[in-house]
Design a protein around this motif. Structure first.
Motif, PDB file in Angstrom:
ATOM      1  N   ILE A  44       6.004  -4.464  -4.693  1.00 37.29           N
ATOM      2  CA  ILE A  44       5.280  -3.870  -3.574  1.00 37.29           C
ATOM      3  C   ILE A  44       5.411  -4.778  -2.354  1.00 37.29           C
ATOM      4  CG2 ILE A  44       3.032  -4.965  -4.007  1.00 37.29           C
ATOM      5  CD1 ILE A  44       1.768  -2.202  -3.313  1.00 37.29           C
ATOM      6  N   ALA A  45       5.533  -4.156  -1.196  1.00 34.48           N
ATOM      7  CA  ALA A  45       5.524  -4.889   0.069  1.00 34.48           C
ATOM      8  C   ALA A  45       4.242  -4.526   0.803  1.00 34.48           C
ATOM      9  CB  ALA A  45       6.736  -4.522   0.911  1.00 34.48           C
ATOM     10  N   ALA A  46       3.483  -5.526   1.207  1.00 30.38           N
ATOM     11  CA  ALA A  46       2.239  -5.305   1.949  1.00 30.38           C
ATOM     12  C   ALA A  46       2.384  -5.923   3.331  1.00 30.38           C
ATOM     13  CB  ALA A  46       1.060  -5.915   1.207  1.00 30.38           C
ATOM     14  N   HIS A  47       2.290  -5.090   4.358  1.00 31.56           N
ATOM     15  CA  HIS A  47       2.473  -5.551   5.732  1.00 31.56           C
ATOM     16  C   HIS A  47       1.269  -5.172   6.591  1.00 31.56           C
ATOM     17  CE1 HIS A  47       6.684  -6.616   5.136  1.00 31.56           C
ATOM     18  NE2 HIS A  47       6.898  -5.434   4.583  1.00 31.56           N
ATOM     19  N   VAL A  48       0.818  -6.114   7.408  1.00 33.75           N
ATOM     20  CA  VAL A  48      -0.218  -5.821   8.394  1.00 33.75           C
ATOM     21  C   VAL A  48       0.449  -5.260   9.650  1.00 33.75           C
ATOM     22  CG1 VAL A  48      -2.035  -6.776   9.848  1.00 33.75           C
ATOM     23  CG2 VAL A  48      -1.722  -7.640   7.514  1.00 33.75           C
ATOM     24  N   VAL A  49      -0.072  -4.151  10.146  1.00 35.00           N
ATOM     25  CA  VAL A  49       0.464  -3.528  11.360  1.00 35.00           C
ATOM     26  C   VAL A  49      -0.172  -4.201  12.575  1.00 35.00           C
ATOM     27  CG1 VAL A  49       0.663  -1.389  12.692  1.00 35.00           C
ATOM     28  CG2 VAL A  49       0.861  -1.336  10.179  1.00 35.00           C
ATOM     29  N   HIS A  50       0.658  -4.671  13.483  1.00 35.65           N
ATOM     30  CA  HIS A  50       0.170  -5.293  14.717  1.00 35.65           C
ATOM     31  C   HIS A  50       0.266  -4.265  15.844  1.00 35.65           C
ATOM     32  CE1 HIS A  50      -0.040  -9.384  13.021  1.00 35.65           C
ATOM     33  NE2 HIS A  50       0.989  -8.991  12.297  1.00 35.65           N
ATOM     34  N   TYR A  51      -0.895  -3.870  16.343  1.00 34.93           N
ATOM     35  CA  TYR A  51      -0.937  -2.835  17.372  1.00 34.93           C
ATOM     36  C   TYR A  51      -0.423  -3.348  18.709  1.00 34.93           C
ATOM     37  CZ  TYR A  51      -4.362  -0.862  14.066  1.00 34.93           C
ATOM     38  OH  TYR A  51      -5.002  -0.385  12.951  1.00 34.93           O
ATOM     39  N   ARG A  52       0.083  -2.424  19.490  1.00 33.21           N
ATOM     40  CA  ARG A  52       0.508  -2.783  20.843  1.00 33.21           C
ATOM     41  C   ARG A  52      -0.680  -3.010  21.760  1.00 33.21           C
ATOM     42  NH1 ARG A  52       4.226   2.309  21.709  1.00 33.21           N
ATOM     43  NH2 ARG A  52       2.514   3.115  20.450  1.00 33.21           N
ATOM     44  N   CYS A  53      -1.785  -2.289  21.515  1.00 35.78           N
ATOM     45  CA  CYS A  53      -3.021  -2.531  22.258  1.00 35.78           C
ATOM     46  C   CYS A  53      -4.186  -2.252  21.319  1.00 35.78           C
ATOM     47  CB  CYS A  53      -3.105  -1.687  23.529  1.00 35.78           C
ATOM     48  SG  CYS A  53      -3.240   0.090  23.250  1.00 35.78           S
TER      49      CYS A  53
END
Length: 229
Positions: A44-53
């Motif tokens: 499994i790959a777990a990634h945090v999404v970094h928002y543009r704003c």
């Protein structure tokens, strides 16, 4: 990799500011580490999404757009693997909105921020959740995001999709700190079942099978563990 979890932090209703990377991701880092450990064998790959704003910003729905972009990136990087969107607060709303992405097979919304119902505005969409497994978790004493709004959304979603369940964490607040271990165990149980087809615990099976409102007001018991099946 044979599965991906995209972690969606909270955000603001209106803001054009860029989020602080460390502060913005604090609410989902622990969950990401737990899911990465739980799914290590399957891959499994777990990634945090970094928002543009930081802001949702009305019809712009910036956080949902960023979630959909991240799902596109997961497909580009890993190919045709199931994707779970797991969000907290405003990130929970983004997960629900972006759940219609073709790669997404499951959605987790923890204490999701949802707008007050307004007869002049269209209701929050739910049709995009058809064909997805959906888990909503909300503390009954949440003073920042109204648990009754997530119940009403879950009830509308359940009419279109039987694979919707919602757990209530009695006497807990927005951060779900009082029963954090149980909440993390519940999310792990649900995600491993949705992404890899593992057998889920009896409470999750019962919540998915029960008719409304029972399966949408399922109490999260103290001591819940995915090992108790």
């Amino acid at each position: 990799m044979s599965g991906v979890v995209l972690l969606l932090p909270g955000g603001d209703e209106v803001s054009g500011r860029r989020p602080s990377p460390l502060l913005a991701t604090a609410s989902v880092r622990g969950l990401g580490r737990r899911l990465a450990r739980a799914g290590r064998e399957e891959g499994i790959a777990a990634h945090v999404v970094h928002y543009r704003c930081r802001g949702w910003n009305g019809s712009e729905a910036n956080l949902a757009r960023d979630a959909a972009w991240a799902a596109d990136e997961a497909v580009r990087r890993y190919g045709d693997v199931p994707v779970c969107l797991a969000g907290v607060g405003m990130g929970g709303r983004a997960a629900l909105h972006a759940g219609g992405h073709e790669a997404v097979n499951s959605v987790v919304a923890l204490a999701p921020w949802l707008p007050e119902e307004d007869v002049a505005a269209p209701p929050e969409p739910v049709k995009q959740l058809v064909g997805r497994q959906v888990l909503i978790v909300h503390g009954t004493n949440d003073e920042r995001t109204d648990p009754e709004l997530s119940f009403r959304l879950a009830a509308r979603a359940k009419k279109a999709n039987r694979d919707v369940c919602r757990f209530e964490v009695h006497a807990d607040g927005h951060g779900l700190h009082q029963y954090r271990d149980e909440v993390l165990a519940l999310v792990e149980d649900f995600v491993m079942g949705a992404v890899f087809g593992r057998a889920v615990s009896r409470p999750v099976r019962d919540a998915l099978a029960a008719p409304p409102p029972l399966g949408l007001r399922m109490p999260l018991a103290a001591g819940f563990s995915p090992s108790r099946r």
